[in-house]
Design a protein around this motif. Structure first.
Motif, short mmCIF file in Angstrom:
data_model
loop_
_atom_site.label_atom_id
_atom_site.label_comp_id
_atom_site.label_asym_id
_atom_site.label_seq_id
_atom_site.Cartn_x
_atom_site.Cartn_y
_atom_site.Cartn_z
N THR A 1 0.93 -1.23 0.07
CA THR A 1 -0.02 0.01 0.02
C THR A 1 0.95 1.31 -0.01
OG1 THR A 1 -0.29 -0.26 2.54
CG2 THR A 1 -2.04 -0.99 1.09
N CYS B 1 2.89 6.31 -7.70
CA CYS B 1 1.40 6.39 -7.96
C CYS B 1 1.29 6.23 -9.44
CB CYS B 1 0.91 7.66 -7.47
SG CYS B 1 -0.90 7.77 -7.35
N TYR B 2 0.38 5.34 -9.83
CA TYR B 2 0.08 5.29 -11.48
C TYR B 2 -1.09 5.71 -11.45
CZ TYR B 2 -1.08 2.43 -15.50
OH TYR B 2 -1.54 2.06 -16.77
N ARG C 1 -6.23 13.65 -7.59
CA ARG C 1 -6.19 12.58 -6.53
C ARG C 1 -5.21 12.07 -6.26
NH1 ARG C 1 -10.47 8.14 -8.23
NH2 ARG C 1 -8.86 7.68 -9.76
N ALA C 2 -4.28 11.70 -7.36
CA ALA C 2 -3.06 11.17 -7.05
C ALA C 2 -2.10 12.16 -6.51
CB ALA C 2 -2.57 10.79 -8.50
N TRP D 1 3.94 1.48 -1.04
CA TRP D 1 4.74 1.40 -2.44
C TRP D 1 3.74 2.23 -3.55
CZ3 TRP D 1 9.46 0.46 -4.13
CH2 TRP D 1 9.54 0.58 -5.70
N ARG D 2 2.63 1.73 -3.52
CA ARG D 2 1.63 2.27 -4.52
C ARG D 2 1.31 3.86 -4.31
NH1 ARG D 2 -1.18 -2.81 -3.89
NH2 ARG D 2 0.11 -4.22 -5.02
N ALA D 3 1.20 4.23 -3.02
CA ALA D 3 1.00 5.68 -2.68
C ALA D 3 2.27 6.37 -3.03
CB ALA D 3 0.52 5.63 -1.28
N SER E 1 -8.31 10.73 -0.24
CA SER E 1 -7.95 10.65 0.99
C SER E 1 -7.12 11.56 1.57
CB SER E 1 -6.98 9.04 1.01
OG SER E 1 -6.09 9.04 0.15
N LEU F 1 -1.77 12.55 -2.95
CA LEU F 1 -0.88 11.58 -1.92
C LEU F 1 0.30 11.96 -1.86
CD1 LEU F 1 -2.43 8.46 -3.63
CD2 LEU F 1 -3.22 9.36 -1.41
#
Lengths: 264, 217
Positions: free
Chosen positions: B81, B88-89, B142-143, B83-85, B106, B146
């Motif tokens: 989680t 970010c793709y 949104r990306a 890593w992906r934040a 978020s 983060l």
């Protein structure tokens, strides 16, 4: 109890034949399906009647457990067969069978040991019909929920992955599908409990009354069975959905739809 | 301009912001490359050449061989989680799962939303009424909300008019500069690559190679 002759059963079978004839004329293969289902019902129930007769005459724990195992294996096969998209390999069979085993067997054992208090606890006259009703209903709940979960995950892959991309956990990413799947699995038993006695008279209770049991006693048994079925179906469905959700993701929380295959 | 490269004493691997070591998966040949903080890298290649496969592998969305590191830390040592934040793709088609725009964020994103030309009340907008261009810009906000260290953008301006394309480009460039973050930007537009990129990767039949920007344009 009024004894039913073979002629009485033949008259009922004629009605099914008539239904199959009309369905076949207007809806093609449906007529054949009704015929096959009718024949299967007759053969399967006659066979189980003979098996139960033998089992009641020789009520040994080993025979009861063997019968229970056969019922579980068939239920596991049915759950697998009813899924449009199923897990690859033994998982398609294992998830349904394990969750049904944990729920139905535990609830049946609890009912026999604590609630009804049969002696011995595995008395087949109680154990087998009780387990049969629980397994049958749990099987429906588990198969509907797993089918819904796998199909929804397949269709909503992009949405699930969009959440993973934003750092959501696999649990969060599939939470809405998980809820829908559990709800789908439990709706039949919730509806049955809601409508019982008003819209429909449940089959077991009707059977007992037709066999001459006092209605109030039949109702008590029916309430007990309904509650047990609700708990068994609920536990089985929750268990199957929970294991399936884990299996849909790997240890890096990637959605693994390659673990699903299309059923026949 | 960029922080000095340092070397890990344990494995002698330079501590880049993002490094790919023999990263491969079906449809993608092994690739070893590194990305420095603040860098903007454009990626081009024909349809089906493996651009999305590469970005998905870097985001750890698909099983892959080889190793990925963020600031020297292997992806395996970091929660998926996180890593992906951090990496970010943003895919070319954005996805939405709740009714209101705000339900998909978020972290606070007011400044980002204003920079992309949205009014303050955009958070209360219903997702079903958004145009494809609005969805694309909101997906970008949104990306970015983060605060990722690496942005993986798959044709992020494909649905946008020239004005909004410029807004997105400016926002991403400013973000990379302020946060010392890197961006990998899939673009088929040579002009856009010339405006944005400092390096360029070309993918052909699953093979990634770095080419000079002039050659790419």
């Amino acid at each position: 109890m009024i004894h039913l002759s073979n002629l009485d059963l033949a008259i009922a079978a004629l009605l099914v034949l008539a239904l199959a004839f009309f369905a076949g004329r207007h809806h093609g293969p449906l007529g054949k399906q009704i015929l096959i289902a009718g024949i299967r019902t007759t053969i399967q129930l006659l066979l189980i009647g003979l098996v139960l007769k033998a089992l009641f005459a020789d009520a040994r724990l080993g025979w009861v457990l063997l019968m229970a195992l056969v019922m579980l294996l068939v239920a596991g096969y049915e759950v697998r067969a009813r899924q449009h998209r199923r897990f690859v390999g033994a998982w398609s069979y294992g998830i349904g069978s394990l969750s049904m085993f944990l729920s139905s067997f535990t609830v049946t054992f609890f009912a026999l040991w604590v609630v009804i208090g049969t002696d011995p606890w595995y008395q087949p006259q109680y154990a087998i019909p009780l387990l049969g009703m629980l397994l049958g209903n749990t099987m429906n709940g588990v198969s509907i929920a797993m089918d819904r979960l796998n199909q929804s995950a397949w269709e909503q892959r992009e949405r699930i992955e969009a959440r993973l991309m934003l750092g959501h956990s696999a649990r969060d990413a599939i939470s809405h599908l998980r809820q829908q799947a559990v709800r789908s699995g439990l709706i039949p038993i919730i509806n049955a409990m809601t409508a019982a006695g008003i819209v429909s008279l449940p089959g077991m209770m009707t059977g007992q009354i037709l066999a001459g049991a006092p209605p109030v006693e039949a109702v008590k048994y029916q309430i007990l069975i309904m509650f047990l079925i609700a708990v068994g179906t609920g536990l089985g469905t929750l268990g199957a959905v929970s294991i399936s959700c884990r299996r849909l993701f790997d240890e890096r929380q990637r959605l693994r739809l390659d673990r699903l295959t299309e059923g026949h | 301009m960029f922080p000095r490269r340092i070397t890990s004493s344990r494995e002698e691997i330079p501590l880049s912001l993002l490094s790919l070591h023999a990263l491969s998966r079906p449809g993608l040949d092994p690739v070893t490359l590194s990305v420095e903080p603040g860098q903007r890298i454009s990626i081009s290649g024909e349809s089906g050449s493996g651009k999305t496969l590469l970005l998905r592998a870097i985001a750890d969305l698909d099983p892959h061989a080889g190793e990925l590191r963020l600031e020297g830390v292997p992806s395996q040592d970091m929660a998926a989680t996180r890593w992906r934040a951090q990496v970010c793709y943003v895919p070319s088609e954005s996805q939405w799962w709740d009714e209101r725009v705000a339900d998909h964020f978020s972290a606070p994103a007011q400044e980002l939303l204003q920079a992309l030309g949205f009014p303050v009340e955009v958070s209360e907008w219903a997702v079903r009424r958004l145009s494809s261009g609005e969805r694309q810009r909101l997906a970008m906000a949104r990306a970015l909300a983060l605060r990722p260290r690496v942005l993986l953008l798959d044709e992020p301006t494909a649905n946008l008019d020239p004005g909004n394309t410029e807004r997105v480009e400016r926002l991403v460039c400013d973000y990379c500069k302020k946060q010392n973050a890197a961006v990998l930007w899939v673009s088929h537009d040579p002009e856009q690559r010339r405006r944005l990129a400092q390096r360029h990767w070309v993918i052909e039949a699953g093979r990634v190679r770095e080419v000079a920007l002039e050659a790419a344009a």
